[in-house]
Design a protein around this motif. Sequence first.
Motif, PDB file in Angstrom:
ATOM      1  N   ASN A  58      43.670  11.883  48.657  1.00 27.22           N
ATOM      2  CA  ASN A  58      45.361  11.993  47.965  1.00 27.22           C
ATOM      3  C   ASN A  58      45.576  12.895  47.191  1.00 27.22           C
ATOM      4  OD1 ASN A  58      45.646   8.619  48.029  1.00 27.22           O
ATOM      5  ND2 ASN A  58      44.329   8.351  46.007  1.00 27.22           N
ATOM      6  N   GLY A  59      44.667  13.769  47.747  1.00 27.86           N
ATOM      7  CA  GLY A  59      44.688  15.087  47.648  1.00 27.86           C
ATOM      8  C   GLY A  59      45.469  16.321  48.397  1.00 27.86           C
ATOM      9  N   TRP A  60      45.642  17.395  48.261  1.00 27.73           N
ATOM     10  CA  TRP A  60      46.613  17.913  49.315  1.00 27.73           C
ATOM     11  C   TRP A  60      46.486  19.668  50.042  1.00 27.73           C
ATOM     12  CZ3 TRP A  60      51.893  16.548  49.752  1.00 27.73           C
ATOM     13  CH2 TRP A  60      52.240  15.569  49.272  1.00 27.73           C
ATOM     14  N   LEU A  61      46.449  19.580  51.211  1.00 33.37           N
ATOM     15  CA  LEU A  61      46.088  21.223  51.676  1.00 33.37           C
ATOM     16  C   LEU A  61      47.111  21.512  51.650  1.00 33.37           C
ATOM     17  CD1 LEU A  61      43.735  22.649  52.920  1.00 33.37           C
ATOM     18  CD2 LEU A  61      45.091  21.344  55.105  1.00 33.37           C
ATOM     19  N   TRP A  62      47.258  23.486  51.020  1.00 30.65           N
ATOM     20  CA  TRP A  62      48.269  24.159  51.285  1.00 30.65           C
ATOM     21  C   TRP A  62      47.769  25.180  51.559  1.00 30.65           C
ATOM     22  CZ3 TRP A  62      49.339  28.183  46.407  1.00 30.65           C
ATOM     23  CH2 TRP A  62      50.073  28.317  46.800  1.00 30.65           C
ATOM     24  N   ARG A  63      48.460  25.202  53.311  1.00 31.95           N
ATOM     25  CA  ARG A  63      48.306  26.911  53.739  1.00 31.95           C
ATOM     26  C   ARG A  63      49.032  27.651  53.917  1.00 31.95           C
ATOM     27  NH1 ARG A  63      49.523  28.520  59.195  1.00 31.95           N
ATOM     28  NH2 ARG A  63      47.709  29.453  60.730  1.00 31.95           N
ATOM     29  N   SER A  64      48.533  28.673  53.337  1.00 33.66           N
ATOM     30  CA  SER A  64      49.815  29.878  52.862  1.00 33.66           C
ATOM     31  C   SER A  64      49.408  31.240  53.736  1.00 33.66           C
ATOM     32  CB  SER A  64      50.604  29.968  51.920  1.00 33.66           C
ATOM     33  OG  SER A  64      49.259  30.171  50.974  1.00 33.66           O
ATOM     34  N   ASP A  65      50.053  32.530  53.809  1.00 43.32           N
ATOM     35  CA  ASP A  65      50.048  33.912  53.804  1.00 43.32           C
ATOM     36  C   ASP A  65      50.535  34.198  52.907  1.00 43.32           C
ATOM     37  OD1 ASP A  65      48.713  35.959  55.230  1.00 43.32           O
ATOM     38  OD2 ASP A  65      50.274  35.350  56.927  1.00 43.32           O
ATOM     39  N   VAL A  66      50.209  35.482  52.796  1.00 45.28           N
ATOM     40  CA  VAL A  66      50.936  36.178  51.811  1.00 45.28           C
ATOM     41  C   VAL A  66      51.256  37.905  53.107  1.00 45.28           C
ATOM     42  CG1 VAL A  66      50.619  38.001  50.375  1.00 45.28           C
ATOM     43  CG2 VAL A  66      49.656  35.984  49.793  1.00 45.28           C
ATOM     44  N   ARG A  67      52.618  37.625  53.480  1.00 42.48           N
ATOM     45  CA  ARG A  67      53.025  38.867  54.465  1.00 42.48           C
ATOM     46  C   ARG A  67      52.590  39.668  53.763  1.00 42.48           C
ATOM     47  NH1 ARG A  67      58.370  41.404  54.377  1.00 42.48           N
ATOM     48  NH2 ARG A  67      58.952  41.902  57.083  1.00 42.48           N
ATOM     49  N   LYS A  68      52.448  40.870  54.724  1.00 47.59           N
ATOM     50  CA  LYS A  68      52.494  42.281  54.116  1.00 47.59           C
ATOM     51  C   LYS A  68      51.380  42.501  53.294  1.00 47.59           C
ATOM     52  CE  LYS A  68      55.864  44.625  57.301  1.00 47.59           C
ATOM     53  NZ  LYS A  68      54.774  45.721  58.471  1.00 47.59           N
ATOM     54  N   PHE A  69      49.970  41.564  52.545  1.00 42.68           N
ATOM     55  CA  PHE A  69      49.787  41.937  52.054  1.00 42.68           C
ATOM     56  C   PHE A  69      48.757  43.274  51.961  1.00 42.68           C
ATOM     57  CE2 PHE A  69      45.199  42.017  49.226  1.00 42.68           C
ATOM     58  CZ  PHE A  69      46.058  41.161  48.836  1.00 42.68           C
ATOM     59  N   PHE A  70      48.269  43.989  52.627  1.00 48.35           N
ATOM     60  CA  PHE A  70      47.211  44.905  52.421  1.00 48.35           C
ATOM     61  C   PHE A  70      49.177  45.988  52.058  1.00 48.35           C
ATOM     62  CE2 PHE A  70      44.418  43.160  54.725  1.00 48.35           C
ATOM     63  CZ  PHE A  70      43.396  42.873  53.570  1.00 48.35           C
ATOM     64  N   ASP A  71      50.011  46.533  52.433  1.00 48.14           N
ATOM     65  CA  ASP A  71      50.533  46.629  52.743  1.00 48.14           C
ATOM     66  C   ASP A  71      51.515  46.858  51.775  1.00 48.14           C
ATOM     67  OD1 ASP A  71      50.710  48.231  54.879  1.00 48.14           O
ATOM     68  OD2 ASP A  71      52.310  46.090  55.817  1.00 48.14           O
ATOM     69  N   SER A  72      50.998  45.957  50.311  1.00 54.19           N
ATOM     70  CA  SER A  72      51.830  45.695  49.238  1.00 54.19           C
ATOM     71  C   SER A  72      51.054  45.959  48.238  1.00 54.19           C
ATOM     72  CB  SER A  72      52.625  44.145  48.678  1.00 54.19           C
ATOM     73  OG  SER A  72      51.150  43.390  49.122  1.00 54.19           O
ATOM     74  N   VAL A  73      49.541  46.314  48.118  1.00 54.57           N
ATOM     75  CA  VAL A  73      48.449  46.325  47.287  1.00 54.57           C
ATOM     76  C   VAL A  73      48.728  48.102  46.604  1.00 54.57           C
ATOM     77  CG1 VAL A  73      46.266  47.296  47.165  1.00 54.57           C
ATOM     78  CG2 VAL A  73      46.206  45.307  48.143  1.00 54.57           C
ATOM     79  N   ASP A  74      49.205  47.787  45.421  1.00 58.55           N
ATOM     80  CA  ASP A  74      49.041  49.310  44.730  1.00 58.55           C
ATOM     81  C   ASP A  74      47.873  49.653  44.594  1.00 58.55           C
ATOM     82  OD1 ASP A  74      51.284  50.691  42.602  1.00 58.55           O
ATOM     83  OD2 ASP A  74      48.982  50.668  41.961  1.00 58.55           O
ATOM     84  N   HIS A  75      48.035  50.861  44.865  1.00 60.75           N
ATOM     85  CA  HIS A  75      46.484  52.277  44.941  1.00 60.75           C
ATOM     86  C   HIS A  75      45.887  52.728  43.978  1.00 60.75           C
ATOM     87  CE1 HIS A  75      47.143  53.008  50.310  1.00 60.75           C
ATOM     88  NE2 HIS A  75      47.469  51.688  49.899  1.00 60.75           N
ATOM     89  N   GLU A  76      47.430  52.596  42.973  1.00 61.76           N
ATOM     90  CA  GLU A  76      46.191  53.622  42.317  1.00 61.76           C
ATOM     91  C   GLU A  76      45.196  51.722  41.187  1.00 61.76           C
ATOM     92  OE1 GLU A  76      45.808  56.364  41.076  1.00 61.76           O
ATOM     93  OE2 GLU A  76      47.181  56.583  43.025  1.00 61.76           O
ATOM     94  N   THR A  77      46.543  50.851  40.981  1.00 60.61           N
ATOM     95  CA  THR A  77      45.626  49.991  40.589  1.00 60.61           C
ATOM     96  C   THR A  77      43.989  49.456  41.716  1.00 60.61           C
ATOM     97  OG1 THR A  77      47.819  48.182  40.143  1.00 60.61           O
ATOM     98  CG2 THR A  77      46.466  47.238  40.372  1.00 60.61           C
ATOM     99  N   LEU A  78      43.983  49.294  42.511  1.00 66.20           N
ATOM    100  CA  LEU A  78      42.759  49.010  42.999  1.00 66.20           C
ATOM    101  C   LEU A  78      42.309  50.380  43.150  1.00 66.20           C
ATOM    102  CD1 LEU A  78      41.260  47.992  45.737  1.00 66.20           C
ATOM    103  CD2 LEU A  78      42.435  49.443  46.701  1.00 66.20           C
ATOM    104  N   ARG A  79      42.433  51.672  42.660  1.00 68.92           N
ATOM    105  CA  ARG A  79      41.747  52.588  42.166  1.00 68.92           C
ATOM    106  C   ARG A  79      40.955  52.722  40.842  1.00 68.92           C
ATOM    107  NH1 ARG A  79      42.666  56.896  45.806  1.00 68.92           N
ATOM    108  NH2 ARG A  79      44.539  57.161  46.403  1.00 68.92           N
ATOM    109  N   ARG A  80      41.723  51.582  39.714  1.00 73.69           N
ATOM    110  CA  ARG A  80      41.766  51.186  38.315  1.00 73.69           C
ATOM    111  C   ARG A  80      40.479  50.478  38.596  1.00 73.69           C
ATOM    112  NH1 ARG A  80      46.773  52.677  37.004  1.00 73.69           N
ATOM    113  NH2 ARG A  80      47.151  50.305  37.792  1.00 73.69           N
TER     114      ARG A  80
END
Length: 208
Positions: A133-155
């Motif tokens: 009775n569970g659910w399967l959710w299939r999704s994708d993040v559009r342009k995920f790597f392009d949207s990563v904030d680089h300064e946050t990643l560095r921290r």
Amino acid sequence: MYVRLIMGSSSDIDISIAGVYRAWRLFRRGKRASRDITEFEYSLEAELLALAWDLQSGKYIHQPYRHFIVNDSKRREIAVAAVRDRVVHRLLYEYLVAIYDKQFIYDAWSCRPGKGLAAAVERTQNNMRQYRNGWLWRSDVRKFFDSVDHETLRRILRRRVSSKRALELMDVIIDSYNNHRQTDRQTDRQTDRQTDRQTDRQGWRLAT
């Protein structure tokens, strides 16, 4: 040219020639012999020695990405790094996975030792049989790597990575993708202009 043969501190990233060669072997495993890989292999010893020297001397520079378009389920622009840079990516992956893998939840299946797509599918099928009775959710993040904030990643990286050499190397790679994003935006504008010109020509033909 003097190239260090063995690794120093166990907490530091291994940029010795042995470490670079190991990263090459791990990168090369399972890949077809593309033109780029074949050309790199033709002078493999010289390429790896030069790469190790650049890494150890602090002169390593990430080369520009090669771009191409893939049309499968959707139109995607792919950016591929040069082979020597992909060897460095693998070198960093091996260093970082020892630090971060134990922090991930069990059901994170991508780019982890002993995981992968086939194992993820099997895990999903088992869960679907167990929880009918569970659910399967299939999704994708559009342009995920392009949207990563680089300064946050560095921290985030600096919270757990103590190696100055590894952090400097990661900064080089992060900055290389920032340069790629600038090129990507230029390519998008060029594509838009080409599409506009094609639309204008089609409209002209219809009008005549």
